[in-house]
Design a protein around this motif. Structure first.
Motif, PDB file in Angstrom:
ATOM      1  N   ALA A  46     -51.840   4.316   4.460  1.00  0.00           N
ATOM      2  CA  ALA A  46     -52.466   5.637   4.474  1.00  0.00           C
ATOM      3  C   ALA A  46     -53.258   5.777   5.759  1.00  0.00           C
ATOM      4  O   ALA A  46     -53.843   4.801   6.255  1.00  0.00           O
ATOM      5  N   VAL A  47     -53.291   7.008   6.301  1.00  0.00           N
ATOM      6  CA  VAL A  47     -54.001   7.299   7.542  1.00  0.00           C
ATOM      7  C   VAL A  47     -55.186   8.206   7.239  1.00  0.00           C
ATOM      8  O   VAL A  47     -55.092   9.114   6.413  1.00  0.00           O
ATOM      9  N   ASP A  48     -56.289   7.966   7.921  1.00  0.00           N
ATOM     10  CA  ASP A  48     -57.475   8.798   7.793  1.00  0.00           C
ATOM     11  C   ASP A  48     -57.293  10.036   8.663  1.00  0.00           C
ATOM     12  O   ASP A  48     -57.228   9.931   9.892  1.00  0.00           O
ATOM     13  N   SER A  49     -57.222  11.219   8.052  1.00  0.00           N
ATOM     14  CA  SER A  49     -56.952  12.439   8.822  1.00  0.00           C
ATOM     15  C   SER A  49     -58.113  12.814   9.734  1.00  0.00           C
ATOM     16  O   SER A  49     -57.942  13.616  10.653  1.00  0.00           O
ATOM     17  N   ALA A  50     -59.296  12.243   9.497  1.00  0.00           N
ATOM     18  CA  ALA A  50     -60.436  12.512  10.369  1.00  0.00           C
ATOM     19  C   ALA A  50     -60.459  11.593  11.584  1.00  0.00           C
ATOM     20  O   ALA A  50     -61.171  11.854  12.554  1.00  0.00           O
ATOM     21  N   ASP A  51     -59.688  10.517  11.542  1.00  0.00           N
ATOM     22  CA  ASP A  51     -59.623   9.551  12.644  1.00  0.00           C
ATOM     23  C   ASP A  51     -58.249   8.903  12.587  1.00  0.00           C
ATOM     24  O   ASP A  51     -58.042   7.933  11.851  1.00  0.00           O
ATOM     25  N   LEU A  52     -57.323   9.428  13.359  1.00  0.00           N
ATOM     26  CA  LEU A  52     -55.922   9.038  13.211  1.00  0.00           C
ATOM     27  C   LEU A  52     -55.617   7.643  13.741  1.00  0.00           C
ATOM     28  O   LEU A  52     -54.489   7.166  13.601  1.00  0.00           O
ATOM     29  N   ASP A  53     -56.607   6.972  14.336  1.00  0.00           N
ATOM     30  CA  ASP A  53     -56.447   5.560  14.683  1.00  0.00           C
ATOM     31  C   ASP A  53     -56.845   4.650  13.534  1.00  0.00           C
ATOM     32  O   ASP A  53     -56.661   3.443  13.600  1.00  0.00           O
ATOM     33  N   THR A  54     -57.411   5.227  12.484  1.00  0.00           N
ATOM     34  CA  THR A  54     -57.810   4.436  11.322  1.00  0.00           C
ATOM     35  C   THR A  54     -56.704   4.476  10.282  1.00  0.00           C
ATOM     36  O   THR A  54     -56.363   5.533   9.747  1.00  0.00           O
ATOM     37  N   VAL A  55     -56.133   3.316  10.010  1.00  0.00           N
ATOM     38  CA  VAL A  55     -55.005   3.212   9.078  1.00  0.00           C
ATOM     39  C   VAL A  55     -55.271   2.057   8.119  1.00  0.00           C
ATOM     40  O   VAL A  55     -55.838   1.025   8.505  1.00  0.00           O
ATOM     41  N   PHE A  56     -54.908   2.268   6.863  1.00  0.00           N
ATOM     42  CA  PHE A  56     -55.051   1.254   5.822  1.00  0.00           C
ATOM     43  C   PHE A  56     -53.667   0.817   5.366  1.00  0.00           C
ATOM     44  O   PHE A  56     -52.750   1.643   5.245  1.00  0.00           O
ATOM     45  N   VAL A  57     -53.519  -0.472   5.091  1.00  0.00           N
ATOM     46  CA  VAL A  57     -52.241  -1.026   4.633  1.00  0.00           C
ATOM     47  C   VAL A  57     -52.482  -1.830   3.368  1.00  0.00           C
ATOM     48  O   VAL A  57     -53.444  -2.611   3.287  1.00  0.00           O
ATOM     49  N   GLY A  58     -51.610  -1.623   2.368  1.00  0.00           N
ATOM     50  CA  GLY A  58     -51.677  -2.378   1.135  1.00  0.00           C
ATOM     51  C   GLY A  58     -50.666  -3.501   1.124  1.00  0.00           C
ATOM     52  O   GLY A  58     -49.497  -3.300   1.482  1.00  0.00           O
ATOM     53  N   GLY A 114     -53.645   0.043  14.511  1.00  0.00           N
ATOM     54  CA  GLY A 114     -52.819  -1.043  14.024  1.00  0.00           C
ATOM     55  C   GLY A 114     -52.771  -2.261  14.903  1.00  0.00           C
ATOM     56  O   GLY A 114     -51.954  -3.163  14.686  1.00  0.00           O
ATOM     57  N   ARG A 115     -53.662  -2.358  15.881  1.00  0.00           N
ATOM     58  CA  ARG A 115     -53.613  -3.519  16.773  1.00  0.00           C
ATOM     59  C   ARG A 115     -54.481  -4.666  16.273  1.00  0.00           C
ATOM     60  O   ARG A 115     -54.149  -5.831  16.465  1.00  0.00           O
ATOM     61  N   THR A 116     -55.597  -4.348  15.623  1.00  0.00           N
ATOM     62  CA  THR A 116     -56.425  -5.378  15.004  1.00  0.00           C
ATOM     63  C   THR A 116     -56.729  -4.955  13.570  1.00  0.00           C
ATOM     64  O   THR A 116     -56.769  -3.756  13.257  1.00  0.00           O
ATOM     65  N   TRP A 117     -56.968  -5.964  12.707  1.00  0.00           N
ATOM     66  CA  TRP A 117     -57.071  -5.685  11.279  1.00  0.00           C
ATOM     67  C   TRP A 117     -58.260  -6.400  10.650  1.00  0.00           C
ATOM     68  O   TRP A 117     -58.634  -7.498  11.076  1.00  0.00           O
ATOM     69  N   PHE A 118     -58.806  -5.755   9.602  1.00  0.00           N
ATOM     70  CA  PHE A 118     -59.927  -6.310   8.856  1.00  0.00           C
ATOM     71  C   PHE A 118     -59.582  -6.297   7.373  1.00  0.00           C
ATOM     72  O   PHE A 118     -58.981  -5.338   6.864  1.00  0.00           O
ATOM     73  N   ASP A 119     -59.996  -7.342   6.669  1.00  0.00           N
ATOM     74  CA  ASP A 119     -59.776  -7.435   5.233  1.00  0.00           C
ATOM     75  C   ASP A 119     -60.813  -6.574   4.504  1.00  0.00           C
ATOM     76  O   ASP A 119     -62.024  -6.758   4.683  1.00  0.00           O
ATOM     77  N   CYS A 120     -60.318  -5.640   3.681  1.00  0.00           N
ATOM     78  CA  CYS A 120     -61.229  -4.757   2.943  1.00  0.00           C
ATOM     79  C   CYS A 120     -61.681  -5.359   1.614  1.00  0.00           C
ATOM     80  O   CYS A 120     -62.443  -4.712   0.877  1.00  0.00           O
ATOM     81  N   LYS A 121     -61.213  -6.538   1.290  1.00  0.00           N
ATOM     82  CA  LYS A 121     -61.659  -7.284   0.102  1.00  0.00           C
ATOM     83  C   LYS A 121     -61.553  -6.457  -1.179  1.00  0.00           C
ATOM     84  O   LYS A 121     -62.519  -6.304  -1.943  1.00  0.00           O
TER      85      LYS A 121
END
Length: 332
Positions: free
Chosen positions: A37-49, A62-69
């Motif tokens: 899913a992409v954040d429509s307010a910040d199109l560089d912010t993407v979440f992956v399940g 999508g170049r660096t990633w963080f664990d959302c726990k």
């Protein structure tokens, strides 16, 4: 130039348009990425399940990633609300979570599990469990939320997930994907295991839409951002053919102005070599992602298609697609 994000079942792909080709950058290899899913307010912010690793977030395309726990490891669905920026994640076993801080913390919307139909939710290949297959927050109303359970039904909340209406009349119980129209409040669309359906009353009730289609195992749905009466689905003859390794017997269909479904060809392989798991209509273009990693594009609402030329990393499959150029949302 356009940018697409894809979940491949193995990892994540960023595709940047470069002239007549698309440059592919791969990430999260081996992670089991299956939804995004992409954040429509910040199109560089993407979440992956991830199938076993919860949810990851990137703030640089999508170049660096963080664990959302995420509290559950098996993330099956994701959505970012265009109305208020809330992030939703659905899991197997069926649980629904919400984050109001871009995935830093999560709260469970556990009243979903109090629905009367809950004891009957069951996913046929793993009948002891079920999962939240799709989450669709309304782009026009931050409190309005549709959730599809595979297999259990299409649930609706009008208070931000604090309480729920059980399976909605006329909708498919085997929910595979859902969509809202970005500009026409109240119009929603469903592709499910027994066919397709649509709603014009904000998901309260649904009408079947199956005339003209000889394949009723529908998987992906998308709608033309400029026309609420023009929408698309992919469909096969059944789950075994759709998800097996042989001929998927799949087609892509278009429905306009309430008329019967029309199968689309116009340059697409006949038959299609793999199931179209992902359809995306955005910015005057229609994209189809196939289970074998092929991507196809139409610029005339599905009348003609061209294969997208990919350079860089290879896609083993396309399970989900999102666009960096999301349709403009007009809040009602």
């Amino acid at each position: 130039m356009a940018r697409l994000y894809a979940a491949t079942g193995d990892g994540f792909a960023r595709l940047d348009e470069a002239g007549e080709a698309w440059t592919v950058e791969l990430a999260l290899s081996g992670s089991g990425a299956q939804c995004l899913a992409v954040d429509s307010a910040d199109l560089d912010t993407v979440f992956v399940g991830l199938r076993e690793g919860g949810v990851r977030r990137s703030v640089d395309g999508g170049r660096t990633w963080f664990d959302c726990k995420l509290p559950e490891p098996a993330a099956f669905s994701l959505a970012v609300s265009a109305a208020d920026g809330a992030v939703y994640a659905g899991t197997e076993p069926s649980r629904l979570f919400r984050s109001d801080d871009r995935g830093e913390s999560w709260s469970e919307l556990d009243s979903l599990l109090e629905l009367p139909s809950r004891p009957h939710w069951s996913f046929p290949p793993r009948p002891w469990t079920s999962h939240v297959r799709w989450i669709a927050p309304s782009p026009h109303d931050a409190d309005l939320l549709l959730v599809g359970i595979e297999l259990g039904g299409l649930m609706r909340s009008s208070d931000g997930g604090q309480s729920w209406q059980d399976h909605r009349p006329g909708a498919q119980r085997d929910v595979h994907s859902l969509a809202w129209h970005p500009r026409t409040p109240g119009h929603a669309y469903e592709a499910g295991g027994g066919g397709a359906a649509f709603s014009t009353d904000a998901g309260e009730s649904w009408q079947p839409a199956d005339e003209g289609r000889d394949r009723h195992y529908a998987w992906s749905v998308t709608v033309d951002p400029d026309d609420p009466d023009c929408w698309y689905i992919s469909a096969s003859t059944g789950p075994r053919t759709a998800h097996g390794r042989g001929d998927p017997q799949a087609r892509i269909y278009r429905r306009r102005d309430g008329e019967p479904w029309q199968p689309l060809a116009g340059g697409l392989p006949e038959p299609l070599p793999a199931m179209p798991y992902a359809l995306l209509a955005s910015d005057g273009r229609l994209f189809a992602g196939l289970a074998n990693g092929e991507l196809w594009e139409s610029r005339d609402r599905g009348d003609s298609w061209t294969a997208m030329r990919l350079e860089g990393g290879a896609l083993i499959a396309v399970l989900a697609l999102a666009s960096e150029r999301l349709p403009v949302v007009l809040h009602g």
